[in-house]
Design a protein around this motif. Sequence first.
Motif, short mmCIF file in Angstrom:
data_model
loop_
_atom_site.label_atom_id
_atom_site.label_comp_id
_atom_site.label_asym_id
_atom_site.label_seq_id
_atom_site.Cartn_x
_atom_site.Cartn_y
_atom_site.Cartn_z
N UNK A 186 0.79 -1.13 0.03
CA UNK A 186 0.00 -0.03 0.09
C UNK A 186 0.90 1.24 -0.05
N UNK A 187 1.90 1.19 0.84
CA UNK A 187 2.92 2.19 0.81
C UNK A 187 4.15 2.02 0.55
N UNK A 188 5.02 2.72 0.20
CA UNK A 188 6.59 2.50 -0.09
C UNK A 188 7.21 3.84 0.13
N UNK A 189 8.47 3.90 0.33
CA UNK A 189 9.43 4.84 0.32
C UNK A 189 10.37 4.84 -0.81
N UNK A 190 10.22 5.78 -1.82
CA UNK A 190 10.72 5.72 -3.00
C UNK A 190 12.29 6.02 -3.18
N UNK A 191 12.86 6.57 -2.50
CA UNK A 191 14.07 6.83 -2.81
C UNK A 191 15.06 5.65 -2.40
N UNK A 192 15.06 5.12 -1.41
CA UNK A 192 15.82 3.74 -1.24
C UNK A 192 15.44 2.86 -2.32
N UNK A 193 14.27 2.88 -2.73
CA UNK A 193 13.86 1.83 -3.81
C UNK A 193 14.45 2.28 -5.18
N UNK A 194 14.44 3.34 -5.59
CA UNK A 194 15.12 3.88 -6.65
C UNK A 194 16.89 3.58 -6.70
N UNK A 195 17.31 3.75 -5.47
CA UNK A 195 18.71 3.40 -5.58
C UNK A 195 18.83 1.98 -5.65
N UNK A 196 18.01 1.11 -4.88
CA UNK A 196 18.17 -0.40 -5.19
C UNK A 196 18.00 -0.60 -6.83
N UNK A 197 16.94 -0.12 -7.79
CA UNK A 197 16.82 -0.45 -8.81
C UNK A 197 18.18 0.00 -9.68
N UNK A 198 18.68 1.17 -9.61
CA UNK A 198 19.52 1.68 -10.29
C UNK A 198 21.03 1.02 -10.14
N UNK A 199 21.07 0.62 -8.62
CA UNK A 199 22.35 -0.44 -8.38
C UNK A 199 22.22 -1.63 -8.70
N UNK A 200 21.25 -2.28 -8.89
CA UNK A 200 20.96 -3.70 -9.30
C UNK A 200 21.29 -3.65 -10.69
#
Length: 497
Positions: A186-200
């Motif tokens: 339902x809810x997420x925190x965007x910045x750490x997830x965006x970092x996870x995507x680009x780092x992956x």
Amino acid sequence: MGLPSSSSVSAHKDSTMEPNFYLSLLPLFVSFVSISLFVVFYRHRSSFCGPNLPPGDVGLPYVGESLQFLSTGWKGHPEKFIFDRISKFSSHVFKTSLLGEPAAVFCGSAGNKFLFSNENKLVQAWWPNSVNKVFPSSLQTSSKEEAKKMRKMLPQFLKPEALQRYIGIMDTIAQQHFAMGWENKDEIVVFPLAKRYTFWLACRLFISVEDPNHVARFADPFNLLASGIISIPIDLPGTPFNRAIKASNFIRKELIAIIKQRKVDLAEGKATATQDILSHMLLATDEDGKHMNEMDIADKILGLLIGGHDTASAACTFIVKYLAELPHIYDEVYKEQMEIANSKAPGELLNWDDIQKMRYSWNVACEVMRLAPPLQGAFREAMNDFIFNGFSIPKGWKIYWSANSTHKSADYFPEPEKFDPARFEGAGPAPYTFVPFGGGPRMCPGKEYARLEILVFMHNLVKRFRWEKLIPDEKIVVDPMPMPAKGLPVRLHPHRA
């Protein structure tokens, strides 16, 4: 009552002499401190003496104006440092003191054009000492020499023909990323997830590491490294700089293990010479036919992994922010991306032609990077004395250019605070005004790579969700990249199938 003993008289004398002795030293101490401070101030001021220097303030010794420079970023308005001084000195170049160095700040498109056009002629790249200390191999030559080597090596991996092969991989990882981190939440925190995507993505495409658990082992140390690499270089326990050094040592050990295994795989034919940048580095030789050593390769990969994900993750985060705030912009992006999604067969991955159709989405991404440039600016060093705008710039001075000096200026972008993707239609902004990737010979070699990973992110995001911000007036902090103070928490609204 008896007479006092000779020892007690002597003790009394000593006790009364001690304060007198220290009092007699006090003027000497004060004089010493005064002279020392005078010398420090004199040396500081003498660094800024010379004929026809730009106007400006130089602040205190060592500190200079660094705190004012940094604090405007911490408050979310890094452009204030620049525009306050342009206004105060009525000049588009001014002197200051940053990171303990005498510096000139060049502003506006003319300043950008001058610096980008005179790369390695009048100016050269400069990094604070903290960078050299985090990357030990650069101490044997210099971070400038290492950067030149990397620039020769990267183009064949980052040119459009090579990048076309990466789009399907990017789409696959994006789908896995959204399935693991976003869907059924339902809810997420965007910045750490965006970092996870680009780092992956960076791990997969640069060193062929794609197991999420293996990637996750790198992620936290990388965040410590990225946040401490450009910091006050005080190597004491608990400081950002100390944490960055420890993190870099940990990651380097992990990378050397990967490098050793890759050598074996290449020898046994289990890996190919063209599969990623790591293989290329292992097989490349210099003019004397020598291969790079493992520590050099580990440091270069380290730098690439930082550059390959940090700025793009900030751009992805702010795209989410602005699309939440501007539903009419979201609707246009959604329409464009769904036309592409509906043209694909089930399970078919994005390709180069699809990316070329994302014109409006890229205009939106560019407007996001205009308003929140991931790269705020960069330093150069004067290789010789030269004249700019009628002012003398001495050899050895550091020169700072700022993206915000044009991005946020009404001279180049009317109503600069207004979000308007139409600025990028047709010929787009005037040369040297839109500079999120720098410019000239030192323009970011990963610009096209960043375009692809951002557009693949946007495609996978909008076809799955609408969303709303949970903190409507969340503060933006710039340190050294822009980021939402709380990481941009949002509530997700999945599209019904």
